[in-house]
Enzyme design. Structure first.
Site, PDB file in Angstrom:
ATOM      1  N   SER A 257       2.642  -2.138 -13.912  1.00  0.00           N
ATOM      2  CA  SER A 257       3.909  -2.750 -13.547  1.00  0.00           C
ATOM      3  C   SER A 257       5.070  -1.889 -14.033  1.00  0.00           C
ATOM      4  O   SER A 257       5.148  -0.703 -13.696  1.00  0.00           O
ATOM      5  CB  SER A 257       3.967  -4.178 -14.108  1.00  0.00           C
ATOM      6  OG  SER A 257       5.024  -4.906 -13.543  1.00  0.00           O
ATOM      7  N   HIS A 399      -1.311  -9.789  -9.780  1.00  0.00           N
ATOM      8  CA  HIS A 399      -0.625  -8.686 -10.448  1.00  0.00           C
ATOM      9  C   HIS A 399      -1.084  -8.628 -11.903  1.00  0.00           C
ATOM     10  O   HIS A 399      -0.700  -9.449 -12.728  1.00  0.00           O
ATOM     11  CB  HIS A 399       0.887  -8.940 -10.371  1.00  0.00           C
ATOM     12  CG  HIS A 399       1.736  -7.896 -11.008  1.00  0.00           C
ATOM     13  ND1 HIS A 399       1.899  -6.630 -10.475  1.00  0.00           N
ATOM     14  CD2 HIS A 399       2.499  -7.924 -12.136  1.00  0.00           C
ATOM     15  CE1 HIS A 399       2.721  -5.940 -11.233  1.00  0.00           C
ATOM     16  NE2 HIS A 399       3.092  -6.700 -12.255  1.00  0.00           N
TER      17      HIS A 399
END
Length: 418
Positions: A257, A399
């Site tokens: 990320s 994610h």
């Protein structure tokens, strides 16, 4: 198969790449975003585009054409002219540049256990102290190396999640940093906590490494927090290069990320990283900005005003005016190894745009490895694709950085690191 690259020659005779995303959608043979997920996310955020057919055609800057219009023809010209030029563009307009403030650096091993992981590994905990202007900052680096492989290749993780994810005692174990699995495969695992270098909040750059090195007034191209984390990764390499248990020619930088954005920039700036792995790094990382899919430059600058330099705000809702895009960032890694990862439910991070960045970096990689090739559609789910020094996978699920991802990373390292 019909190609989606349209080659146009203008009066100058120089090449421009025009990419039509609608054609790509029509020809797609691999992964596609779930229509149900697209509908759900679109209802939740009407100000965000998740529809592929709403991605407008765009023109990508050509990584092999200099600002003066010269064509790069070989790897020597790339390394001498175009690579430094692109690196400067990213420093000026995206991540910012590190100040030239003098500083000291020292290493202290505060703990060593040669029988860690049931006797299979050596653990070292090293304090990396940065000093400047009478102040200091400590980066706490944890390093596990296998006792059966010396020197060992090492993955360095920029940890942007809770520090418990990189617990060196191993009382708490996390897929985010699967030390045990890596040791069994002959790999070392290192990690540092990003907040050791710079806090992940907008504090007007008063704290962290900015508090030490930002002695001059900040400028539009002064470094942001992502560049600070990338700089911290390089300071960890300063130590790793001195450790006899580490193969200094086989050090990878990994980030997830926002940590993946920093890992990409670290790999672009520091050529000692022989493998660069951004995981689900999205906007400002692996995804093409000009697609305006999911998170955009305007949204990321609004939510995280400390991540990038001030100049990056020039491209809020103005992506086409940016002199770079993220395929050029990936091209800066060449001829070293690059692995890009995405997740099927992470549409905010634009998995397709991340793959396309990798795809459009290949003209530069081919200067070094002429036979490298990738299909111009996103690979199927959970299917690792490797061509020479680059690789990609899109994993099913949310994610996150999971053991599945790490196994793909290590499979790739097995090939490129032999």
């Amino acid at each position: 198969m019909k190609r989606n690259l349209f080659i146009s020659f203008f009066a100058s005779g120089l090449l421009t790449i025009i990419f039509n995303p609608v054609s790509l959608s029509q020809n797609l043979q691999g992964w596609e975003a779930s229509p149900e997920l697209v509908e759900k996310l679109s209802k939740d955020r009407k100000d965000v585009n998740y529809y592929e057919d709403k991605v407008l055609a765009y023109i990508l800057p050509d990584p092999l054409e200099t600002l003066s219009g010269e064509r790069i023809r070989n790897k020597r010209e790339w390394l001498k002219y175009r690579r430094p030029e692109i690196l400067e563009l990213f420093k000026t307009y995206v991540y910012g540049r590190v100040p030239r403030t003098p500083y000291s650096i020292s290493f202290e091993t505060v703990n060593e256990n040669k029988a860690a992981i049931d006797g299979n590994a050596t653990l070292k905990q090293v304090d990396i102290t940065i000093g400047a202007s009478g102040k200091s900052l400590v980066i706490h680096l944890s390093l596990f190396t296998p006792n059966t492989v010396k020197p060992a290749p090492v993955f360095l993780l920029i940890c942007n999640r809770s520090i418990e994810n990189i617990d060196p005692t191993r009382n708490i174990k996390s897929e985010f940093w699967p030390v045990e699995e890596a040791i069994m495969r002959g790999y070392g695992m290192a990690a540092f906590y990003n907040a050791d270098v710079d806090p992940d909040n907008y504090d007007e750059f008063k704290n962290g490494i900015h508090g030490l090195l930002d002695v001059e007034p900040r400028k539009p191209d002064s470094w942001g927090t992502l560049a600070a984390w990338a700089w911290g990764a390089s300071k960890c390499v300063d130590y790793l290069a001195t450790d006899k248990n580490v193969d200094k020619k086989r050090i990878a930088v990994v980030g997830h990320s926002r940590g993946g954005k920093a890992a990409l920039w670290a790999g672009a700036c520091d050529e000692r990283f022989s493998l660069v792995i951004p995981n689900e790094s999205g906007c400002g990382g692996s995804a093409l900005a000009r697609r305006r899919y999911g998170e955009t430059i305007e949204k990321i600058n609004t939510s995280f005003p400390h991540w990038f330099c001030l100049n990056y705000r020039m491209f809020n809702n103005n992506e086409d005016k940016m002199p770079v895009d993220m395929h050029m960032l990936m091209a800066l890694i060449a001829p070293r190894a690059l692995y890009v990862a995405a997740a099927s439910d992470d549409l905010w991070g634009d998995p397709k745009g991340s793959y396309l960045s990798l795809y459009h970096s290949l003209p530069v990689y081919r200067l070094f490895y002429p036979d490298m090739t990738l299909e111009n559609f996103v690979p199927p789910l959970n299917n690792q694709v490797i061509s020479g020094k680059v690789g990609f996978h899109i994993r099913d699920g949310e994610h996150n950085l999971k053991l599945t991802d790490w196994n793909f990373f290590m499979d790739f390292a097995d090939k490129v690191w032999k």
